[in-house]
Design an enzyme around this catalytic site. Structure first.
Site, PDB file in Angstrom:
ATOM      1  N   GLY A   1       6.510   3.793   5.174  1.00 48.26           N
ATOM      2  CA  GLY A   1       6.176   2.401   4.908  1.00 48.26           C
ATOM      3  C   GLY A   1       6.931   1.743   3.780  1.00 48.26           C
ATOM      4  N   ILE A   2       6.194   1.001   2.959  1.00 50.13           N
ATOM      5  CA  ILE A   2       6.774   0.239   1.856  1.00 50.13           C
ATOM      6  C   ILE A   2       7.486   1.156   0.872  1.00 50.13           C
ATOM      7  CG2 ILE A   2       6.250  -1.279  -0.096  1.00 50.13           C
ATOM      8  CD1 ILE A   2       3.767  -2.198   1.523  1.00 50.13           C
ATOM      9  N   GLY A   3       6.890   2.302   0.578  1.00 46.94           N
ATOM     10  CA  GLY A   3       7.486   3.224  -0.378  1.00 46.94           C
ATOM     11  C   GLY A   3       8.845   3.722   0.076  1.00 46.94           C
TER      12      GLY A   3
ATOM     13  N   GLY B   1       4.282   7.947  -3.087  1.00 48.82           N
ATOM     14  CA  GLY B   1       4.091   7.424  -1.736  1.00 48.82           C
ATOM     15  C   GLY B   1       5.357   6.924  -1.080  1.00 48.82           C
ATOM     16  N   ALA B   2       6.446   7.696  -1.207  1.00 47.16           N
ATOM     17  CA  ALA B   2       7.742   7.208  -0.719  1.00 47.16           C
ATOM     18  C   ALA B   2       8.101   7.701   0.674  1.00 47.16           C
ATOM     19  CB  ALA B   2       8.845   7.622  -1.690  1.00 47.16           C
TER      20      ALA B   2
ATOM     21  N   TYR C   1     -12.145  -0.471  -1.455  1.00 49.85           N
ATOM     22  CA  TYR C   1     -10.700  -0.744  -1.482  1.00 49.85           C
ATOM     23  C   TYR C   1     -10.411  -1.976  -2.332  1.00 49.85           C
ATOM     24  CZ  TYR C   1      -5.908  -1.476   0.045  1.00 49.85           C
ATOM     25  OH  TYR C   1      -4.544  -1.652   0.059  1.00 49.85           O
TER      26      TYR C   1
ATOM     27  N   SER D   1      -3.072  -5.739  -4.188  1.00 53.48           N
ATOM     28  CA  SER D   1      -3.211  -6.408  -2.898  1.00 53.48           C
ATOM     29  C   SER D   1      -4.061  -7.653  -3.067  1.00 53.48           C
ATOM     30  CB  SER D   1      -3.885  -5.461  -1.898  1.00 53.48           C
ATOM     31  OG  SER D   1      -4.329  -6.149  -0.747  1.00 53.48           O
TER      32      SER D   1
END
Length: 281
Positions: free
Chosen positions: A14-16, A10-11, A163, A138
């Site tokens: 966003g955060i990734g 997931g890069a 989730y 989370s």
């Protein structure tokens, strides 16, 4: 050759993306596991231009397809001797119930089962690299209710229920890896990145979407959200904190459900059984 080899899911956003950038600046050899290889290759090129780090590569890996996960793991095993850091960064939140290619509810498949499969298929490399396994959880894990008989949400689907359960499972996974593989030199950490203003959750309707829209002006940036992952990937002397849940670069408390050892072990066994039903072809 880079002194530290890091694999991250997931890069591409966003955060990734911010995590990859920070680690590229620190000289990590990066293997970006991405669903869209065109975007992944472009990101690798951009990161090399920005940092001068030429050891950045992208490999196709669709977390909603276990065969794609297995194929990515085999490619990594053909290229690498060891992996020092595995960052299970990718996640998903789906407004409506969807199924993965293998027939699992997609939130469970993408957030938990795919990363569980990736870990097991990379295990020889992780052991050689005395790896740190970092999984993004989370604070939503606090609303997670354990329902191992209902992981596919066939009777009732609630976005926050599935989730929250998936994020709880990320903590279960972290604690189990820390216990089961401590004698192999592998450490594991779960992360709450903060409430980050990214595209995550875009398209979510109903009450959850409304609350997200209200919260966005108060959210932190993706760069700020990446700080704890980068800290765990680079800080020395963290082995005594293996199995912990981190927030703002410090160990944080979890929900009482996250300490349910019996449920945690049942999840591990269930995950192993599901992978046996969907072996590499």
């Amino acid at each position: 050759m880079a002194a530290v080899t890091t694999v991250i899911t997931g890069a591409t956003s966003g955060i990734g993306k911010e995590t990859a950038l920070a680690l590229a600046k620190k000289g990590h050899g990066l293997y970006l596991l991405v669903r869209d290889v065109v975007r992944g290759d472009e990101l690798a090129r951009q990161l090399t231009e920005q940092t001068g780090n030429k050891e950045i590569y992208s490999i196709k890996c669709d977390l909603s397809d276990l065969h794609s996960v297995y194929t990515a793991a085999e490619k990594l095993k053909s290229k690498l001797f060891a992996v020092n850091v595995l960052i299970n960064n990718a996640g998903g939140m789906f407004p409506q119930r969807e199924l993965s290619k293998d027939g699992f509810e997609k939130t469970f498949a993408v957030n938990h089962l795919a990363h569980f499969a990736l870990f097991h298929h990379l295990l020889p490399l992780l052991q050689k690299g005395q790896a740190r396994v970092i999984s993004l959880s989370s604070e939503a894990h606090r609303v997670g209710k354990i329902d191992l008989d209902g992981i596919n949400s066939e009777k009732k689907y609630s976005l926050m229920r599935v989730y929250g359960m998936a994020k709880l499972f990320n903590i279960f996974f972290t604690k189990s890896v820390a216990e089961k593989y401590q004698d192999k030199g592998i450490t594991a950490f779960a992360v709450h990145p903060g409430v980050v203003n990214t595209s995550f959750g875009t398209g979510t309707g109903g009450f959850t979407g409304f609350m997200l829209s209200l919260a966005r002006p108060f959210m932190i940036t993706a760069e700020q959200g990446a700080k704890t992952s980068v800290y765990l990937a680079t800080q020395t002397g963290l082995h005594t904190k293996s199995g912990s849940y981190f927030k703002k670069c410090k160990v944080a408390g979890t929900s009482s459900a996250a300490n349910d050892v019996t449920a945690r072990e049942k999840l591990w066994q269930l995950s192993e059984e599901l992978l046996k039903q969907h072996p590499p072809v």
